[in-house]
Scaffold this motif. Sequence first.
Motif, PDB file in Angstrom:
ATOM      1  N   GLN B   6      -8.221  -4.967   8.736  1.00  0.00           N
ATOM      2  CA  GLN B   6      -9.320  -4.674   8.996  1.00  0.00           C
ATOM      3  C   GLN B   6     -10.065  -5.092  10.592  1.00  0.00           C
ATOM      4  O   GLN B   6      -9.739  -6.282  10.924  1.00  0.00           O
ATOM      5  CB  GLN B   6     -10.538  -5.043   7.991  1.00  0.00           C
ATOM      6  N   CYS B  23     -10.564   0.387   9.189  1.00  0.00           N
ATOM      7  CA  CYS B  23      -9.574  -0.205   8.138  1.00  0.00           C
ATOM      8  C   CYS B  23      -8.208   0.863   8.452  1.00  0.00           C
ATOM      9  O   CYS B  23      -8.281   1.880   8.645  1.00  0.00           O
ATOM     10  CB  CYS B  23     -10.018   0.035   6.597  1.00  0.00           C
ATOM     11  N   TRP B  35     -13.152   0.575  -1.118  1.00  0.00           N
ATOM     12  CA  TRP B  35     -13.912  -0.126  -0.258  1.00  0.00           C
ATOM     13  C   TRP B  35     -14.580  -0.863  -1.289  1.00  0.00           C
ATOM     14  O   TRP B  35     -15.168  -0.666  -2.083  1.00  0.00           O
ATOM     15  CB  TRP B  35     -14.820   0.465   0.783  1.00  0.00           C
ATOM     16  N   ALA B  64     -17.569   6.719   3.201  1.00  0.00           N
ATOM     17  CA  ALA B  64     -16.300   6.236   3.720  1.00  0.00           C
ATOM     18  C   ALA B  64     -15.426   7.405   3.924  1.00  0.00           C
ATOM     19  O   ALA B  64     -15.341   8.358   3.476  1.00  0.00           O
ATOM     20  CB  ALA B  64     -15.686   5.227   2.824  1.00  0.00           C
ATOM     21  N   SER B  73      -9.006   4.449   8.043  1.00  0.00           N
ATOM     22  CA  SER B  73     -10.153   4.820   6.903  1.00  0.00           C
ATOM     23  C   SER B  73     -11.575   4.105   7.550  1.00  0.00           C
ATOM     24  O   SER B  73     -11.262   2.863   8.258  1.00  0.00           O
ATOM     25  CB  SER B  73     -10.166   3.941   5.464  1.00  0.00           C
ATOM     26  N   CYS B  90     -11.284  -3.583   2.440  1.00  0.00           N
ATOM     27  CA  CYS B  90     -10.738  -2.306   1.982  1.00  0.00           C
ATOM     28  C   CYS B  90      -9.352  -2.631   1.443  1.00  0.00           C
ATOM     29  O   CYS B  90      -8.620  -3.421   1.608  1.00  0.00           O
ATOM     30  CB  CYS B  90     -10.588  -1.326   3.326  1.00  0.00           C
TER      31      CYS B  90
END
Lengths: 115, 114
Positions: B6, B23, B35, B64, B73, B90
């Motif tokens: 992250q 992420c 998340w 998201a 992501s 995440c």
Amino acid sequence: DAGITQSPRYKITETGRQVTLMCHQTWSHSYMFWYRQDLGHGLRLIYYSAAADITDKGEVPDGYVVSRSKTENFPLTLESATRSQTSVYFCASSEGASGRVYEQYFGPGTRLTVT
Amino acid sequence: KQEVTQIPAALSVPEGENLVLNCSFTDSAIYNLQWFRQDPGKGLTSLLLIQSSQREQTSGRLNASLDKSSGRSTLYIAASQPGDSATYLCAAYAGGTSYGKLTFGQGTILTVHP
């Protein structure tokens, strides 16, 4: 209350003692999980269970024992606690079915200190 | 072995800003991505779950997205508020023989100041 609960919420124990952390869920989820959370390591999987009497190791299983005689309970035992097991422990549960992955729901955590 | 990263590790923004948390994951063969939010000393609160067949999910000011091919992501927070201050995690769900196992990132610590 419906949901997933953990007990105790806080525990202080001495090195070498056995301690059991309890996890109970009321959804009849087939899967249950134990994680530990440590600074610098994030959350790591200790053990998981796909159903009663079925358990398997996660990423960091050494020093821990689990059992699952009933679907709703998944206790985690530290047979001889060490200072390195000082951590916050989270239990989680999810439904399960072949070919699908379901959302995990987390308990409030148990803060364990080993002195 | 799945690894989840992250970025950034920490973020401080003034109230009202829109922001993006990132992420990335190394194994694109994930099932779902979730998340979470964690307040200091508290448990995990689920924010959004993106299933593998979806590209995004929205809940209120949160959006998201999931791009499995690139292994990424993002969590977009619109019009940030001081109450959004927390750690955001995440986690990627594995399938196959690792069914249901979650691999977590280290988290992004978000501070929204008035």
